[in-house]
Structure formats: structure tokens, C-alpha cells
Design an enzyme around this catalytic site. Structure first.
Site, PDB file in Angstrom:
ATOM      1  N   ARG A  25       3.757  -4.893   6.301  1.00 54.55           N
ATOM      2  CA  ARG A  25       4.940  -5.532   6.893  1.00 54.55           C
ATOM      3  C   ARG A  25       4.879  -7.022   6.572  1.00 54.55           C
ATOM      4  O   ARG A  25       3.815  -7.642   6.669  1.00 54.55           O
ATOM      5  CB  ARG A  25       4.994  -5.333   8.414  1.00 54.55           C
ATOM      6  N   ASP A  45       5.225  -6.207  -1.466  1.00 56.00           N
ATOM      7  CA  ASP A  45       6.301  -5.212  -1.394  1.00 56.00           C
ATOM      8  C   ASP A  45       7.143  -5.459  -0.152  1.00 56.00           C
ATOM      9  O   ASP A  45       8.177  -4.811   0.037  1.00 56.00           O
ATOM     10  CB  ASP A  45       5.706  -3.793  -1.349  1.00 56.00           C
ATOM     11  N   GLU A  98      12.728 -10.164   4.889  1.00 61.82           N
ATOM     12  CA  GLU A  98      13.314  -9.223   3.924  1.00 61.82           C
ATOM     13  C   GLU A  98      14.634  -8.627   4.385  1.00 61.82           C
ATOM     14  O   GLU A  98      15.467  -8.267   3.551  1.00 61.82           O
ATOM     15  CB  GLU A  98      12.326  -8.095   3.597  1.00 61.82           C
ATOM     16  N   HIS A 142      10.434  -3.576  -0.978  1.00 64.73           N
ATOM     17  CA  HIS A 142      10.043  -2.540  -0.014  1.00 64.73           C
ATOM     18  C   HIS A 142      10.245  -1.143  -0.624  1.00 64.73           C
ATOM     19  O   HIS A 142      10.897  -0.286  -0.040  1.00 64.73           O
ATOM     20  CB  HIS A 142      10.842  -2.682   1.290  1.00 64.73           C
TER      21      HIS A 142
HETATM   22  P1  NAD Z   1      -1.843   4.352  10.244  1.00 66.61           P
HETATM   23  O1  NAD Z   1      -1.354   4.308  11.645  1.00 66.61           O
HETATM   24  O2  NAD Z   1      -2.332   5.648   9.698  1.00 66.61           O
HETATM   25  O3  NAD Z   1      -3.013   3.283  10.058  1.00 66.61           O
HETATM   26  C1  NAD Z   1      -2.936   1.979  10.540  1.00 66.61           C
HETATM   27  C2  NAD Z   1      -4.365   1.480  10.750  1.00 66.61           C
HETATM   28  O4  NAD Z   1      -4.280   0.112  11.161  1.00 66.61           O
HETATM   29  C3  NAD Z   1      -5.118   2.251  11.846  1.00 66.61           C
HETATM   30  O5  NAD Z   1      -6.398   2.610  11.385  1.00 66.61           O
HETATM   31  C4  NAD Z   1      -5.201   1.239  12.997  1.00 66.61           C
HETATM   32  O6  NAD Z   1      -6.391   1.392  13.768  1.00 66.61           O
HETATM   33  C5  NAD Z   1      -5.208  -0.072  12.232  1.00 66.61           C
HETATM   34  N1  NAD Z   1      -4.791  -1.209  13.032  1.00 66.61           N
HETATM   35  C6  NAD Z   1      -3.950  -1.241  14.100  1.00 66.61           C
HETATM   36  N2  NAD Z   1      -3.812  -2.517  14.536  1.00 66.61           N
HETATM   37  C7  NAD Z   1      -4.594  -3.279  13.729  1.00 66.61           C
HETATM   38  C8  NAD Z   1      -4.870  -4.672  13.686  1.00 66.61           C
HETATM   39  N3  NAD Z   1      -4.327  -5.524  14.549  1.00 66.61           N
HETATM   40  N4  NAD Z   1      -5.731  -5.110  12.733  1.00 66.61           N
HETATM   41  C9  NAD Z   1      -6.291  -4.240  11.853  1.00 66.61           C
HETATM   42  N5  NAD Z   1      -6.057  -2.926  11.857  1.00 66.61           N
HETATM   43  C10 NAD Z   1      -5.222  -2.446  12.790  1.00 66.61           C
HETATM   44  O7  NAD Z   1      -0.657   3.768   9.371  1.00 66.61           O
HETATM   45  P2  NAD Z   1      -0.393   4.008   7.815  1.00 66.61           P
HETATM   46  O8  NAD Z   1       0.436   5.227   7.634  1.00 66.61           O
HETATM   47  O9  NAD Z   1      -1.666   3.876   7.074  1.00 66.61           O
HETATM   48  O10 NAD Z   1       0.590   2.764   7.499  1.00 66.61           O
HETATM   49  C11 NAD Z   1       0.129   1.436   7.542  1.00 66.61           C
HETATM   50  C12 NAD Z   1       1.316   0.507   7.502  1.00 66.61           C
HETATM   51  O11 NAD Z   1       1.937   0.602   6.239  1.00 66.61           O
HETATM   52  C13 NAD Z   1       2.436   0.865   8.490  1.00 66.61           C
HETATM   53  O12 NAD Z   1       2.198   0.271   9.751  1.00 66.61           O
HETATM   54  C14 NAD Z   1       3.662   0.288   7.848  1.00 66.61           C
HETATM   55  O13 NAD Z   1       3.871  -1.014   8.343  1.00 66.61           O
HETATM   56  C15 NAD Z   1       3.291   0.204   6.375  1.00 66.61           C
HETATM   57  N6  NAD Z   1       4.122   1.061   5.522  1.00 66.61           N
HETATM   58  C16 NAD Z   1       4.786   0.489   4.490  1.00 66.61           C
HETATM   59  C17 NAD Z   1       5.559   1.266   3.638  1.00 66.61           C
HETATM   60  C18 NAD Z   1       6.277   0.672   2.447  1.00 66.61           C
HETATM   61  O14 NAD Z   1       7.152   1.320   1.865  1.00 66.61           O
HETATM   62  N7  NAD Z   1       5.960  -0.536   2.037  1.00 66.61           N
HETATM   63  C19 NAD Z   1       5.661   2.647   3.860  1.00 66.61           C
HETATM   64  C20 NAD Z   1       4.954   3.195   4.923  1.00 66.61           C
HETATM   65  C21 NAD Z   1       4.181   2.394   5.754  1.00 66.61           C
END
Ligand code: NAD
Length: 346
Positions: free
Chosen positions: A233, A257, A262, A294
Site C-alpha cells: 500500500r 506498484d 494513487e 497497482h
Molecule cells: P497477509 O495477511 O497474508 O500477510 C500480511 C502479513 O503482514 C502478516 O504476516 C501480518 O502478520 C503482517 N503484518 C501485519 N501488520 C504488520 C506490521 N505493522 N508490520 C509488519 N508486518 C505486519 O496479506 P497478503 O495477502 O500477504 O497481502 C499483503 C499486502 O499486499 C496486503 O495487505 C495488501 O495491502 C497488498 N496487496 C497488494 C496487491 C497489489 O495488487 N498491489 C494485491 C493484493 C494485496
């Protein structure tokens, strides 16, 4: 209950097509709106049971109040992150569901694509050879093998990115607020990750607590020449501090990305406009910055999974007591949330 009616906001051709495929037997009546959901547009959801939204629809307090008044029962996010929904305010008013995983591979692979493009100067080489310029000056990169990558967030996407990096022979260190016990990963403090990493990749959600976790102070702790990748994000990075870090030649490259502002520009064609965002314009002007709009999630597999899971979420919500993919503000701390009992959050 008759056919469930869904108001689908911020509809793009590609996601419309995947939802049409998933709804091929017309189980749901879906009204597609190109506009985003906002206070001004929420009246389009009049008569609908569900609103389906994406990352940049602004589901604030006023929108939630309006939707509730109109009888909308469910906000169905067709994405994983939910920072654009005031989930605390929604609690007790309208249920919120999301698609927790659609293709973590899509995002992790895009992060690696950005990294390789950046450090091997593919974006420059592509333009050169298109113009029959076969000079190699300025295209020198570096090997990933043996470099240290710091992964912030070792959830679904972070884990896959780690596996990809290991395949390249990289050393992996990681920080997670809730470290996984089943992973053979060297977890370190954030300070240690900043200090030791040649490459830093963000894979954690955006929360109030980690907004601008990459800022001028944390950048100063990083190695000179560090490459920063953000497919998570935008607001995890203070963009102005990033610009300064690059101008000072401290940050070696940035692969973005996502971008904190954005929602004003991404997903639209502004090629014939003057973009008003000076920070974004400055970043895009830099030869060592790559910005994609994105699009990390954008694969056929992910789009199909998003559509199938979103419609499954809607079906489950109206037909059962359970709501597997519900999110509420208590959910991050599962001890406080009924989700542990596989019930709706309220
Ligand atoms: P997930 O929930 O499986 O994993 C997130 C991880 O972050 C978890 O292990 C959690 O413990 C950890 N976490 C939570 N708060 C934290 C903090 N303050 N500091 C460090 N770690 C922390 O999520 P995911 O499916 O792996 O997705 C991760 C992120 O990717 C999503 O939150 C989303 O913002 C982003 N995303 C982006 C796109 C894109 O198209 N660019 C698509 C999907 C997801």
C-alpha cells in the site's frame, strides 16, 4: 428472497468480464458502474443488497450511513486490503467481506518483475532497442545472487516472494509484527532489516501504526544504494522522503506498484493531461524509479479467483450464519472477534 442485487463500483472492462463469467447463470443481478463509490455516488446503490468495491472506493462514515439507510446489507470488497473502509464505523451497521487471497503468486511475481526490471535496466534497454540504439552504456546492473533481501510482512505474498528470492540464491531476513512459527526465516528487528538489506520489499497491510514506516529517519538507517519495492500500500512510504532519499543518492532504486496518492490518478489515462501531483511526477521522472499502476494483482488467475470468491462471499452471507471472509475492526485481534467461532462478526 428474490435475486440478490449488487451495485458494482469502479467497474473496469477486465473485472466486469470476469464477474460476467462467474455469474454466467445470472444468479445475481449485478449493476456495473464505472464511477467510484463516494458520498456523491452512493445513491446509485438504491435498491441493492450489496455494494462491491475496490481499493480506491472511499467507504467513509457518510457513505456507510447512506448505504445503511438505503438497506444495503453487505460491502463486498473485491480485494484483500480494507484500509479504504472505515471498518470500525461499519461494525454493527453493515458487514464487510473481502477476498483474502486471490493469487499471492501474481503479486509476489510482480514484485520480482519490478526488481529485475529495475536492477537490470530492462525499462531503459527496451526503449533503446525499440529505437535501434544498441549501446550498453549506463545499463550495468548487479547480481541478485548473494544479496540480502529484507521482507516486511511474511503472510501469503511475503512467503512466496521469499521463496522466489531463495531461488535466486539471495539471503532473506524478515520482519513481521506477528512472526510465523512454521517458517524457516531469520526474523530480525525492523532496525536490523533497514541496516542489513540490499533490497527491501513491503508485504504487510497498511495500518495507522505503520503509515510512513519508510520515512527520512528509516531511510537514513538503510544501506546506501538500497532498492525499495512496494507492492503493498502506497502510504507505507512517505513519498517526499523517498524522493529526497533518491536525490541524495542514498536510495539506489524504487519499484512502486502503489503510491500514497494513487486514488487521484491510478487506473485512468492521463497521457494527454498535466498531472498535478509534483511528487509523483518527480518520481516518474527519475531513471531509477519504476511505477506501475497497482497492477500486481492483474493476472487471469487472480481475476477469476476474485470474481468467484466475491460471489461466494455474497452467497454465504445471505444463505448461511457463517461469513468466512468477513472483516471487522476486532478481527486483527482474533481473541475479540466472533470469527473464531465461525459466526458473523456481529
Ligand atoms: P497477509 O495477511 O497474508 O500477510 C500480511 C502479513 O503482514 C502478516 O504476516 C501480518 O502478520 C503482517 N503484518 C501485519 N501488520 C504488520 C506490521 N505493522 N508490520 C509488519 N508486518 C505486519 O496479506 P497478503 O495477502 O500477504 O497481502 C499483503 C499486502 O499486499 C496486503 O495487505 C495488501 O495491502 C497488498 N496487496 C497488494 C496487491 C497489489 O495488487 N498491489 C494485491 C493484493 C494485496
Amino acid at each position: 428472497m428474490g435475486k440478490i442485487k449488487i451495485a458494482f463500483f469502479d467497474a473496469k472492462e477486465y473485472d466486469k468480464q470476469s464477474f460476467i463469467n462467474s455469474n454466467e447463470n445470472n444468479e445475481f443481478e449485478i449493476l456495473y458502474f464505472e464511477t467510484r463509490l463516494s458520498e456523491d455516488t452512493c445513491k446509485l446503490a438504491e435498491g441493492c443488497d450489496v455494494v462491491c468495491v475496490f481499493v480506491n472506493d472511499d467507504v467513509n462514515r457518510a457513505v456507510i450511513d447512506n448505504l445503511k439507510q438505503m438497506g444495503v446489507k453487505l460491502i463486498a470488497l473485491r480485494c484483500a486490503g480494507y484500509n479504504n473502509v472505515d471498518i470500525e464505523y461499519a461494525y454493527g451497521k453493515i458487514h464487510v467481506v473481502r477476498v483474502p487471497a486471490y493469487s499471492p503468486y501474481a503479486v509476489a511475481e510482480h514484485a520480482m518483475a519490478l526488481l529485475l526490471t529495475s536492477i537490470r535496466r530492462i525499462h531503459k534497454a527496451y526503449i533503446r532497442t525499440k529505437d535501434f540504439n544498441f549501446s550498453l552504456n549506463g545499463l550495468t546492473g548487479f547480481d541478485l545472487h548473494g544479496k540480502t533481501v529484507g521482507v516486511i510482512g511474511t503472510g501469503k505474498i511475503g512467503r512466496i516472494f521469499i521463496d522466489i528470492c531463495k531461488g535466486f540464491g539471495m539471503n532473506v531476513i524478515a520482519y513481521d509484527k506477528f512472526p510465523a512459527k512454521d517458517l524457516e526465516i531469520e526474523y530480525e528487528s525492523l532496525d536490523e532489516v533497514w541496516k542489513r538489506s540490499d533490497i527491501i520489499s513491503l508485504h504487510c497491510p497498511l495500518t495507522d501504526e505503520n503509515r510512513h514506516m519508510i520515512n527520512s529517519e528509516t531511510i537514513s538507517k538503510m544501506k546506501k544504494g538500497v532498492v525499495i519495492i512496494n507492492t503493498s500500500r502506497g502510504a507505507l512510504i512517505d513519498s517526499d522522503a523517498l524522493v529526497e532519499g533518491i536525490k541524495a543518492r542514498h536510495v539506489g532504486a524504487a519499484c512502486l506498484d502503489v503510491y500514497e496518492e494513487e486514488s487521484n490518478v491510478f487506473f485512468h489515462d492521463y497521457s494527454n493531461h498535466i498531472v498535478n501531483d509534483d511528487t509523483l511526477a518527480r518520481l516518474i521522472s527519475m531513471p531509477n524509479v519504476i511505477v506501475t499502476s497497482h497492477q500486481a494483482f492483474l493476472t487471469n488467475e487472480a481475476l477469476t479467483n476474485i470474481a468467484d470468491t466475491t460471489l461466494d462471499n455474497v452467497r454465504e452471507f445471505f444463505e448461511k450464519d457463517t461469513c468466512t471472509n468477513e472483516v471487522c475492526y476486532k478481527c486483527p485481534n482474533l481473541n475479540n472477534c466472533k470469527q473464531t467461532h465461525e459466526k458473523k462478526c456481529f
